[in-house]
Structures are given as C-alpha cells and as structure tokens.
Design a protein around this motif. Structure first.
Motif, PDB file in Angstrom:
ATOM      1  N   ARG A   1       0.834  -1.211   0.000  1.00  0.00           N
ATOM      2  CA  ARG A   1       0.000   0.000   0.000  1.00  0.00           C
ATOM      3  C   ARG A   1       0.866   1.257   0.000  1.00  0.00           C
ATOM      4  O   ARG A   1       0.596   2.223  -0.738  1.00  0.00           O
ATOM      5  CB  ARG A   1      -0.917   0.005   1.231  1.00  0.00           C
ATOM      6  CG  ARG A   1      -2.092  -0.957   1.158  1.00  0.00           C
ATOM      7  CD  ARG A   1      -2.763  -1.087   2.523  1.00  0.00           C
ATOM      8  NE  ARG A   1      -3.315   0.180   2.980  1.00  0.00           N
ATOM      9  CZ  ARG A   1      -4.610   0.508   2.925  1.00  0.00           C
ATOM     10  NH1 ARG A   1      -5.480  -0.344   2.401  1.00  0.00           N
ATOM     11  NH2 ARG A   1      -5.034   1.672   3.388  1.00  0.00           N
TER      12      ARG A   1
ATOM     13  N   ASP B   1       1.054   4.084  -2.839  1.00  0.00           N
ATOM     14  CA  ASP B   1       0.733   5.470  -2.457  1.00  0.00           C
ATOM     15  C   ASP B   1       1.859   6.418  -2.833  1.00  0.00           C
ATOM     16  O   ASP B   1       1.621   7.576  -3.212  1.00  0.00           O
ATOM     17  CB  ASP B   1       0.475   5.556  -0.952  1.00  0.00           C
ATOM     18  CG  ASP B   1      -0.889   5.007  -0.572  1.00  0.00           C
ATOM     19  OD1 ASP B   1      -1.094   4.724   0.621  1.00  0.00           O
ATOM     20  OD2 ASP B   1      -1.744   4.851  -1.461  1.00  0.00           O
TER      21      ASP B   1
ATOM     22  N   GLY C   1      -8.811  11.004  -2.257  1.00  0.00           N
ATOM     23  CA  GLY C   1      -8.806   9.947  -1.251  1.00  0.00           C
ATOM     24  C   GLY C   1      -7.428   9.544  -0.773  1.00  0.00           C
ATOM     25  O   GLY C   1      -7.305   8.623   0.048  1.00  0.00           O
TER      26      GLY C   1
ATOM     27  N   THR D   1      -6.854  10.074   3.069  1.00  0.00           N
ATOM     28  CA  THR D   1      -7.636   9.083   3.833  1.00  0.00           C
ATOM     29  C   THR D   1      -6.979   7.714   3.752  1.00  0.00           C
ATOM     30  O   THR D   1      -6.876   6.987   4.754  1.00  0.00           O
ATOM     31  CB  THR D   1      -9.070   9.020   3.288  1.00  0.00           C
ATOM     32  OG1 THR D   1      -9.663  10.320   3.341  1.00  0.00           O
ATOM     33  CG2 THR D   1      -9.900   8.041   4.091  1.00  0.00           C
ATOM     34  N   HIS D   2      -6.502   7.351   2.573  1.00  0.00           N
ATOM     35  CA  HIS D   2      -5.850   6.048   2.391  1.00  0.00           C
ATOM     36  C   HIS D   2      -4.574   5.949   3.226  1.00  0.00           C
ATOM     37  O   HIS D   2      -4.291   4.916   3.859  1.00  0.00           O
ATOM     38  CB  HIS D   2      -5.539   5.850   0.908  1.00  0.00           C
ATOM     39  CG  HIS D   2      -5.172   4.445   0.546  1.00  0.00           C
ATOM     40  ND1 HIS D   2      -3.871   3.995   0.503  1.00  0.00           N
ATOM     41  CD2 HIS D   2      -5.948   3.374   0.223  1.00  0.00           C
ATOM     42  CE1 HIS D   2      -3.852   2.725   0.161  1.00  0.00           C
ATOM     43  NE2 HIS D   2      -5.098   2.314  -0.028  1.00  0.00           N
TER      44      HIS D   2
ATOM     45  N   GLU E   1      -5.399   5.539   6.911  1.00  0.00           N
ATOM     46  CA  GLU E   1      -5.801   4.160   7.181  1.00  0.00           C
ATOM     47  C   GLU E   1      -4.577   3.242   7.229  1.00  0.00           C
ATOM     48  O   GLU E   1      -4.488   2.349   8.085  1.00  0.00           O
ATOM     49  CB  GLU E   1      -6.776   3.700   6.090  1.00  0.00           C
ATOM     50  CG  GLU E   1      -7.202   2.234   6.180  1.00  0.00           C
ATOM     51  CD  GLU E   1      -7.970   1.910   7.449  1.00  0.00           C
ATOM     52  OE1 GLU E   1      -8.437   2.849   8.132  1.00  0.00           O
ATOM     53  OE2 GLU E   1      -8.094   0.708   7.776  1.00  0.00           O
ATOM     54  N   THR E   2      -3.618   3.456   6.321  1.00  0.00           N
ATOM     55  CA  THR E   2      -2.384   2.663   6.338  1.00  0.00           C
ATOM     56  C   THR E   2      -1.598   2.899   7.625  1.00  0.00           C
ATOM     57  O   THR E   2      -1.035   1.966   8.201  1.00  0.00           O
ATOM     58  CB  THR E   2      -1.520   3.026   5.121  1.00  0.00           C
ATOM     59  OG1 THR E   2      -2.271   2.830   3.922  1.00  0.00           O
ATOM     60  CG2 THR E   2      -0.271   2.159   5.071  1.00  0.00           C
TER      61      THR E   2
END
Length: 588
Positions: free
Chosen positions: A141, A145, A157, A160-161, A164-165
C-alpha cells in the motif's frame, strides 16, 4: 511563495524508496565484512550444485552489498532479478513475491519506470492479500501510495488512504511502516500548501525514524521541516534543517538528494542576501546534476526493464534459430525417405521454403523489436538529459540571474553613495558573476536555439567560439532549411557543438569550417579542419564522444563518415534524411 511544488516532491521522493529496495526492518542486513567477489564465487558454486534456495538468498545479499557500495545501481537490480528467478525455480512463493515487492520499490526510484513499478507492486499485493499477510500488504500500500503522489491533481482519497495505512501499521505493530506513512502524509500536505499539517506529520515521523535509526527517512523529514521554515520566511532555520539532511545524505551517498538540497540551500542563502554562498550552492547543484546523469550506475537502471525485454527477444531468436536447425535436419531425413516419390519431393521442397520464409520473418521481427527498444532507451536518456538541462538553465536565468541583475541595478542607482575603491571592484565582480551565469545557462539550453531555430543558433555558437579562441571558425549554409522537429533540432545542434569542441580541443587547427547543404531529400553537414589529423579507426572503438555522435545520428536515421590523415586535418560528413527531421520522432 509556493510552499512545495510538484517538481520538488517529484524529484525528492525518488530518494524515499532507496532503503525500501533493501528490505524492511525484518530483513537481515548483510555484514560489511562480506566481499562481493567472494559472494559471487559462492553463488557460482551454489548454481553449479543446483542449490537454488541458497543461491536465491546469496543473490539477495549480493544486491544489498552492491547497494551499500554504489547506492542506486543496476547491479543491485540484476541481483534481485536473479534472486527472483531462483526463488521461482524452488517454488518458494513467499521469497518470490517478497522480491516482486523489492523490485517494484526499486523501479519506483525513477519516473521513467513507474509503470513497471506499479505492475510489480500490484502483483505482490494480490499474493499477500490471498495469503492474508498484513505487514506485507501495508508495505505494498505504501509503495503504491508513493507512486500516486506523482499523479496530478492529487487524488482526494489519498490522505484518507494514508491515514488508514498508518492506523494499520500501529495495529499490527509496524513502526517502520508507520514512520513512512507519516512521512508520505507530510509530503501530501506540503504539496497541498498546508505547512502546519506538514510540519506536524514530519515531526511525528522524525521521532519514530530517530528511534529506529533510519537515516534516509530522518534526512527526508529534516528536508520537509526546512521547506516549512522557508515558507514561513525563516531562512536561517531552513538552512539548518537542510544542512542536517545534507550531512545524512552525504553519508548515504545519495546524489539525487544532495542535488535537491543544494538547490534549496542556494535559494535560502539568496533570500538572506548571501549571494556568494548562494552561487557556491548553485554550482554544487549543477555538479550533482551532472553526476546523476553522467553516472553509468544511474543511467543503466533506467533501461533495466527494456534491457530485460531485449534479452528475452534475443533468447527467443536463439530458440527460433535452434528450431530452424532441427527442422533442416528433419527435412533432410524426409528427403531421403521420400526420394522415390516426385510428389513427396515437391511437397518437401515447398515445406522447406515456407519454413525458411517463416524463420526469416521471425528473425526480422526480432531484430526490429530489438532496434525499437534500443531507440526507445536512447530517447528516454536524451529526453532526461535535455529536460534537466532546460530546467537548470531556467533556474539559473530566472533565479540567480535575475537576483544578480537586481543587485547591479541597485548599485548603479546608488553609485554616488559608494566610495570609488568599493564601487569599481563591486561592479567588476557583479559583471563577472552575471557573465558566468549567462554562459552556464546558454550552454545548457542556448537561447538562440529555442527562439530563432537551428541556423541562427549555430551562427551564434560560431560567433561566440570565435571570440573565445584563436582558431577561426567559419559557418556556410546552402539551401533553405525546412521546419524541423524540436528533437531533431536539439540533436543536430548538440552534434555540431560536440564536433567543434573536439576540433578546438584536440586538432590544433588554424581554421575549422562548418557547412550545411539542404535539398528536398537530404541535409548534409560537414565539419573540416586543417589541424593535426586523427586515426579514427582507433578512436571510434574507444571514444565515448564519437560513439555518442554516432548513436544520435543513427537515431535520426542518418549516417556519419569519419576521415583523418596525419598532418592534413580531419573531416566529418553527416547525411540526414529530411523526411525524418521534419516531424518529431515518436515511438509506439
């Protein structure tokens, strides 16, 4: 002032993945006492004994040794690909996809290779999701990213991603991934012109990376903190942060990182009014840029995937040739067995002709594909060099050049207030600095070439060289030059510039003559001198400059003829097809 432009982040975050390619914290670091030569000998024995499991691990260790010695280099990439190969032979899926992840991260260091990096990372993520390996999923991830940062505009997003990671990294106790996620958040907010948020996340990442002693991440966080300070017009604090990052990058032998830091140091000193240090750091920026693009280690990694494809095509060609040989043997047996039947003989002859035609077609296709990839590789390298030259030329002209001009105008407006003993030396120093800046900027991207075209640019080049050298340069051109593609114009200019520089440096000539002759089909360029002469049969095999000229002309579809005779000078004749020069070269 812009807090952090896309160009800044595009070039700096390339440094982020250097340590990732060597593995996350769970990967064992290779001992510094291990010798590359001894490890290569050990690998050779392991492969001979078909001990592929240990060979894969040894190739992984070899890649880390190369990385420690050279930094970002093609030898590490070759080692990782070999490790991937032997993990595949052993059926070790975990080791195999771990190296898919490492290769993806390594490719992501260069924007020419983003598509390949994304392919490797996504394939690794799919495997780790099937096996529910959450720490590795987090790594994938973060790698994806990091690539997503280069997409304009920034994805809504993405923040936000990343949050979360970062939460998953805390949940699964992965402090390294948490520090990296926070660093990417700082990067995202800095690009989004939110310096306070960038400062917050960079500080959090710095605390964790200091505890884990991750030097590359510590250096990158100091760099972001310096950008924040500069956005607040606190140049001294920014310089202190940049200096900390520079010292760590120097230890890590990270030329790309030092290049960007030097550029920002020059900008901060310029804002403080310390133009001498600003000029010194600008020269360092230029030096690091030259190192980055001149280094074989750096250029070769960009072409790694294309080289792999070329090797694959070469293997396929070899298989086709082997099949062709086997087919010819089989055909001979059939001829002996069917010699009593005329119909059989005719049928066999027909089949043989058809097979030869197919073999020939396969060979031609393979050769064309190899040539296509070679041209694509050359194009990527030339575009990178010319793009970087143009950017540095603009930075020098629009940044340092303007600042020096403003200082000169200010001094001229206040001449009456300065004593004569100060005024004259100061004006002289400023004139020399302005001249040096213009010379560097013009050499990187000639103004006449961009504004007036090829012939005026060559006339300007010859005129300037005549002012600086005792050798007399003459430029003659015949026929009307048609409108050429930008790429062709730049390449022709660079080739003529290289030939003139070689003549001035080595020929010891009295006169150097350049002639351009244009007709409806062909452009002929000749460069002749009456100097010492040269043995081109010897030079062509050894000279990188001559090889560079040959490759550029071949890329344009032309030919070069070299002739030299001792004591009678040298002559270089170049022939270029007009049809290819009139439009920009494109590759599918």
């Amino acid at each position: 002032m812009k807090f952090c432009s896309h160009r800044y982040i595009l070039r700096i975050v390339l440094l982020v993945l250097i340590t990732l390619a060597c593995g996350f914290e769970s990967v064992k670091v290779v001992s510094d006492t291990t010798s590359i030569d001894s490890l290569k000998k050990q690998i050779k024995l392991l492969v001979q004994d078909k001990n592929y499991s240990q060979a894969a691990q040894a190739f992984d260790s070899l890649g880390k040794l190369y990385h420690r010695q050279y930094g970002y280099n093609k030898y590490t990439m070759d080692s990782y690909l070999n490790s991937l190969k032997y993990y595949g032979l052993m059926g070790d899926s975990l080791g195999y996809f771990n190296h898919y992840l490492a290769i993806g991260d390594y490719y992501a260091q260069d924007y020419f290779m983003y598509a390949y990096a994304e392919k490797y990372l996504k394939k690794a993520q799919q495997y780790f999701e099937r096996t529910n390996n959450m720490p590795k999923i987090i790594e994938c991830r973060l790698g994806l990213d990091n690539i997503a940062h280069y997409v304009e505009p920034i994805s809504p997003g993405l923040k936000t991603h990343l949050r979360e990671t970062e939460r998953l990294s805390v949940q699964y106790k992965q402090p390294y991934s948490q520090a990296y996620a926070l660093n990417l958040l700082a990067n995202t907010y800095s690009r989004d012109k939110q310096p306070d948020s960038a400062y917050y996340f960079a500080n959090r990442s710095l605390i964790i990376s200091n505890r884990l002693k991750i030097n590359w991440l510590i250096a990158l966080n100091h760099f972001y903190l310096g950008l924040v300070e500069q956005s607040r017009y606190n140049s001294m604090a920014a310089i202190e942060a940049y200096q900390k990052s520079y010292n760590l990058s120097k230890v890590e032998n990270s030329v790309g990182m030092m290049r960007e830091l030097s550029r920002h140091m020059a900008d901060s000193y310029s804002r403080m009014g310390d133009y001498k240090k600003a000029y010194d750091w600008s020269l360092k920026t230029l030096d690091f840029t030259v190192q980055f693009y001149a280094s074989e280690q750096t250029k070769s990694i960009r072409l790694q995937e294309l080289d792999s494809q070329i090797k694959t095509l070469a293997v396929e060609k070899q298989l086709v040739e082997e099949q062709s040989r086997n087919q010819r043997v089989l055909n001979s047996v059939l001829i002996i067995g069917l010699i009593i039947s005329i119909l059989g003989v005719f049928t066999l002859v027909y089949l043989r002709r058809q097979q030869k035609l197919i073999d020939h077609q396969h060979t031609v296709i393979a050769q064309q594909q190899i040539r296509h990839l070679e041209l694509k590789s050359l194009r990527a390298m030339i575009e990178g060099q010319e793009g970087e030259r143009s950017r540095i030329a603009r930075d020098l002209h629009d940044g340092l050049g303007i600042q020096l001009s403003r200082i000169k105008l200010f001094i001229e407006a206040h001449q009456e207030e300065l004593p004569l003993s100060v005024k004259e030396p100061l004006n002289q120093f400023l004139d020399e600095a302005c001249t040096e800046t213009r010379l560097i900027s013009n050499d990187l991207r000639p103004y006449a070439l961009s504004t007036f075209g090829l012939i005026p640019a060559l006339e300007d080049l010859v005129q300037k060289l005549n002012l600086l050298n005792k050798t007399k340069l003459i430029l003659d051109h015949y026929g009307k030059m048609p409108t050429l593609g930008d790429e062709a114009v730049v390449m022709i200019y660079r080739v003529v510039q290289e030939l003139l520089n070689n003549a001035l440096k080595h020929a010891d000539a009295q006169v150097v003559t350049v002639q351009l002759m244009v007709n409806e089909e062909t452009t002929l360029i000749s460069v002749d001198d009456d100097g010492l002469g040269a043995d081109f049969d010897h030079l062509i095999s050894k000279g990188s400059g001559i090889a560079n000229i040959n490759s550029r002309i071949a890329y344009l579809g032309g030919h070069v003829m070299w002739h030299g005779e001792a004591g009678k000078g040298t002559s270089v004749m170049i022939s270029l097809p007009i049809q290819k020069l009139q439009k920009t070269q494109t590759l599918a």
